[in-house]
Design a protein around this motif. Structure first.
Motif, PDB file in Angstrom:
ATOM      1  N   SER A   2       0.776  -1.015   0.021  1.00 12.58           N
ATOM      2  CA  SER A   2       0.076  -0.018  -0.082  1.00 12.58           C
ATOM      3  C   SER A   2       0.951   1.129  -0.075  1.00 12.58           C
ATOM      4  O   SER A   2       1.582   1.417   0.776  1.00 12.58           O
ATOM      5  CB  SER A   2      -0.977  -0.076   1.423  1.00 12.58           C
ATOM      6  OG  SER A   2      -1.624   1.163   1.577  1.00 12.58           O
ATOM      7  N   LEU A   3       0.498   2.294  -0.683  1.00 13.06           N
ATOM      8  CA  LEU A   3       1.327   3.355  -1.029  1.00 13.06           C
ATOM      9  C   LEU A   3       0.887   4.307   0.506  1.00 13.06           C
ATOM     10  O   LEU A   3      -0.378   4.408   0.813  1.00 13.06           O
ATOM     11  CB  LEU A   3       0.899   4.252  -2.212  1.00 13.06           C
ATOM     12  CG  LEU A   3       1.290   3.754  -3.316  1.00 13.06           C
ATOM     13  CD1 LEU A   3       0.999   4.320  -4.615  1.00 13.06           C
ATOM     14  CD2 LEU A   3       2.971   3.504  -3.367  1.00 13.06           C
ATOM     15  N   THR A   4       1.795   5.217   0.744  1.00 10.24           N
ATOM     16  CA  THR A   4       1.591   6.134   1.952  1.00 10.24           C
ATOM     17  C   THR A   4       1.001   7.484   1.419  1.00 10.24           C
ATOM     18  O   THR A   4       1.203   7.595   0.170  1.00 10.24           O
ATOM     19  CB  THR A   4       2.838   6.474   2.732  1.00 10.24           C
ATOM     20  OG1 THR A   4       3.919   7.212   1.939  1.00 10.24           O
ATOM     21  CG2 THR A   4       3.327   4.902   3.222  1.00 10.24           C
ATOM     22  N   CYS A   5       0.491   8.366   2.159  1.00 13.64           N
ATOM     23  CA  CYS A   5      -0.056   9.606   1.751  1.00 13.64           C
ATOM     24  C   CYS A   5       1.188  10.380   1.047  1.00 13.64           C
ATOM     25  O   CYS A   5       0.748  10.937  -0.016  1.00 13.64           O
ATOM     26  CB  CYS A   5      -0.537  10.295   2.940  1.00 13.64           C
ATOM     27  SG  CYS A   5      -2.309   9.531   3.643  1.00 13.64           S
ATOM     28  N   ARG A   6       2.226  10.396   1.592  1.00  9.47           N
ATOM     29  CA  ARG A   6       3.339  11.130   1.033  1.00  9.47           C
ATOM     30  C   ARG A   6       3.635  10.730  -0.201  1.00  9.47           C
ATOM     31  O   ARG A   6       3.718  11.501  -1.250  1.00  9.47           O
ATOM     32  CB  ARG A   6       4.464  10.891   2.011  1.00  9.47           C
ATOM     33  CG  ARG A   6       5.860  11.819   1.447  1.00  9.47           C
ATOM     34  CD  ARG A   6       6.871  11.542   2.307  1.00  9.47           C
ATOM     35  NE  ARG A   6       6.895  12.761   3.016  1.00  9.47           N
ATOM     36  CZ  ARG A   6       7.966  13.028   4.200  1.00  9.47           C
ATOM     37  NH1 ARG A   6       8.550  12.244   4.323  1.00  9.47           N
ATOM     38  NH2 ARG A   6       7.669  14.199   4.620  1.00  9.47           N
ATOM     39  N   GLU A   7       3.751   9.499  -0.664  1.00  6.70           N
ATOM     40  CA  GLU A   7       4.157   8.681  -1.736  1.00  6.70           C
ATOM     41  C   GLU A   7       2.979   9.073  -2.677  1.00  6.70           C
ATOM     42  O   GLU A   7       3.113   9.366  -4.153  1.00  6.70           O
ATOM     43  CB  GLU A   7       4.266   7.340  -1.749  1.00  6.70           C
ATOM     44  CG  GLU A   7       5.707   6.729  -0.963  1.00  6.70           C
ATOM     45  CD  GLU A   7       5.624   5.351  -0.652  1.00  6.70           C
ATOM     46  OE1 GLU A   7       6.674   4.988  -0.270  1.00  6.70           O
ATOM     47  OE2 GLU A   7       4.354   4.662  -0.681  1.00  6.70           O
ATOM     48  N   ARG A   9       0.951  11.664  -2.803  1.00 13.06           N
ATOM     49  CA  ARG A   9       1.002  13.290  -2.819  1.00 13.06           C
ATOM     50  C   ARG A   9       2.111  13.345  -4.022  1.00 13.06           C
ATOM     51  O   ARG A   9       2.261  14.256  -4.839  1.00 13.06           O
ATOM     52  CB  ARG A   9       0.997  14.005  -1.747  1.00 13.06           C
ATOM     53  CG  ARG A   9      -0.337  13.991  -1.057  1.00 13.06           C
ATOM     54  CD  ARG A   9       0.048  14.708   0.611  1.00 13.06           C
ATOM     55  NE  ARG A   9      -1.166  14.516   1.195  1.00 13.06           N
ATOM     56  CZ  ARG A   9      -1.296  14.872   2.513  1.00 13.06           C
ATOM     57  NH1 ARG A   9      -0.106  15.236   2.906  1.00 13.06           N
ATOM     58  NH2 ARG A   9      -2.392  14.472   3.127  1.00 13.06           N
ATOM     59  N   GLU A  22      -3.228   1.712  -7.781  1.00 12.51           N
ATOM     60  CA  GLU A  22      -2.830   1.644  -6.228  1.00 12.51           C
ATOM     61  C   GLU A  22      -3.087   3.079  -5.900  1.00 12.51           C
ATOM     62  O   GLU A  22      -3.628   3.114  -4.769  1.00 12.51           O
ATOM     63  CB  GLU A  22      -1.535   1.233  -6.090  1.00 12.51           C
ATOM     64  CG  GLU A  22      -1.551   0.631  -4.720  1.00 12.51           C
ATOM     65  CD  GLU A  22       0.067  -0.071  -4.508  1.00 12.51           C
ATOM     66  OE1 GLU A  22       0.615   0.014  -3.450  1.00 12.51           O
ATOM     67  OE2 GLU A  22       0.513  -0.673  -5.570  1.00 12.51           O
ATOM     68  N   HIS A  26      -6.140   4.442  -3.408  1.00 11.52           N
ATOM     69  CA  HIS A  26      -5.646   5.134  -2.099  1.00 11.52           C
ATOM     70  C   HIS A  26      -6.509   6.719  -2.105  1.00 11.52           C
ATOM     71  O   HIS A  26      -7.139   6.985  -1.013  1.00 11.52           O
ATOM     72  CB  HIS A  26      -4.253   5.551  -2.025  1.00 11.52           C
ATOM     73  CG  HIS A  26      -3.903   6.299  -0.859  1.00 11.52           C
ATOM     74  ND1 HIS A  26      -3.550   5.761   0.448  1.00 11.52           N
ATOM     75  CD2 HIS A  26      -3.663   7.588  -0.508  1.00 11.52           C
ATOM     76  CE1 HIS A  26      -3.378   6.667   1.415  1.00 11.52           C
ATOM     77  NE2 HIS A  26      -3.516   7.893   0.736  1.00 11.52           N
ATOM     78  N   CYS A  30      -8.828   7.812   1.069  1.00 10.22           N
ATOM     79  CA  CYS A  30      -8.061   8.756   1.780  1.00 10.22           C
ATOM     80  C   CYS A  30      -8.510  10.303   1.442  1.00 10.22           C
ATOM     81  O   CYS A  30      -8.407  10.949   0.522  1.00 10.22           O
ATOM     82  CB  CYS A  30      -6.665   8.868   1.790  1.00 10.22           C
ATOM     83  SG  CYS A  30      -5.651  10.079   2.821  1.00 10.22           S
ATOM     84  N   CYS A  33      -5.814  13.046   0.542  1.00 14.56           N
ATOM     85  CA  CYS A  33      -5.329  12.996  -0.609  1.00 14.56           C
ATOM     86  C   CYS A  33      -6.063  13.314  -1.744  1.00 14.56           C
ATOM     87  O   CYS A  33      -5.740  13.941  -2.687  1.00 14.56           O
ATOM     88  CB  CYS A  33      -4.477  11.500  -0.838  1.00 14.56           C
ATOM     89  SG  CYS A  33      -3.240  11.409   0.262  1.00 14.56           S
TER      90      CYS A  33
END
Length: 173
Positions: A2-7, A9, A22, A26, A30, A33
Motif C-alpha cells: 500500500s502507498l503512503t499519503c506522502r508517496e 501526493r 494503487e 488510495h 483517503c 489526498c
C-alpha cells in the motif's frame, strides 16, 4: 503493498493526470489526498496564458524611469563648468597653445607616467625576488636563519630608537 499519503501526493505532483491503480485506490479511501489532488487540479487550471509581445511592450513602456535614467540639467553642470573654465583659461592665455607646445606637454606627461610605471615595475620585481629568496631559504631548512634575521632587525631597530631617544635627552637640563 500500500502507498503512503506522502508517496501518493508526490506521485500526484509528478504525474498530474495519470494515476495508477494503487494510487487511485488510495485516493478513493483517503480524503486528505483527494483534497490534495483537487488542489493540484485547481492550480493547474489557474496557469496564466503565455504573454504576447504587445502586452509586454505596453507594460514595460508604462514603467517609471529609474533615477539613473533621468537626464537632468544638474547632472551635466560639472561637465559644463569644466568646459567653461577650460575655455576661459584658453582665452586668458591667448588661445590654444601651438602644436609644438602641446606636443611637449604630452611628451612630459608621458615621461612622468613611464617613470611611475617603471618604479612600480621595479618594486614588483623586488617583492617577487624577495619572496623567491625567502621560499628557497625556508625550503633549505633555514627557518632558524630567517627567524634570526627578523630578530636581529628588530633588535637593531630598537637599539637605534633608544639611542635616538637618549641623544635627544642629552641637550635637555
Amino acid at each position: 503493498m500500500s502507498l503512503t499519503c506522502r508517496e501518493v501526493r508526490q506521485l500526484l505532483e509528478e504525474t498530474a493526470d495519470k494515476v495508477s491503480g494503487e494510487a487511485a485506490a488510495h485516493l478513493a479511501v483517503c480524503p486528505t489526498c483527494r483534497l490534495h489532488a483537487g488542489l493540484l487540479a485547481v492550480l493547474a487550471s489557474c496557469e496564466p496564458p503565455p504573454p504576447d509581445r504587445e502586452s509586454v511592450a505596453r507594460v514595460v513602456a508604462n514603467l517609471p524611469l529609474a533615477p539613473w535614467q533621468k537626464r537632468r540639467v544638474a547632472t551635466w553642470l560639472p561637465l559644463l563648468a569644466g568646459v567653461a573654465m577650460t575655455g576661459v583659461g584658453a582665452a586668458l592665455l591667448g588661445g590654444v597653445p601651438a602644436a609644438a607646445t602641446l606636443a611637449a606637454l604630452l611628451e612630459g606627461a608621458g615621461a612622468v607616467v613611464a617613470s611611475d610605471l617603471g618604479k612600480a615595475w621595479d618594486a614588483l620585481g623586488a617583492v617577487q625576488g624577495s619572496a623567491v629568496a625567502l621560499r628557497s631559504v625556508v625550503a633549505a631548512g633555514g627557518v632558524w636563519l630567517v627567524l634570526w634575521l627578523v630578530l636581529a632587525a628588530a633588535g637593531s631597530g630598537m637599539a637605534a630608537w633608544r639611542l635616538a631617544r637618549r641623544r635627544g635627552r642629552v641637550g635637555q637640563p
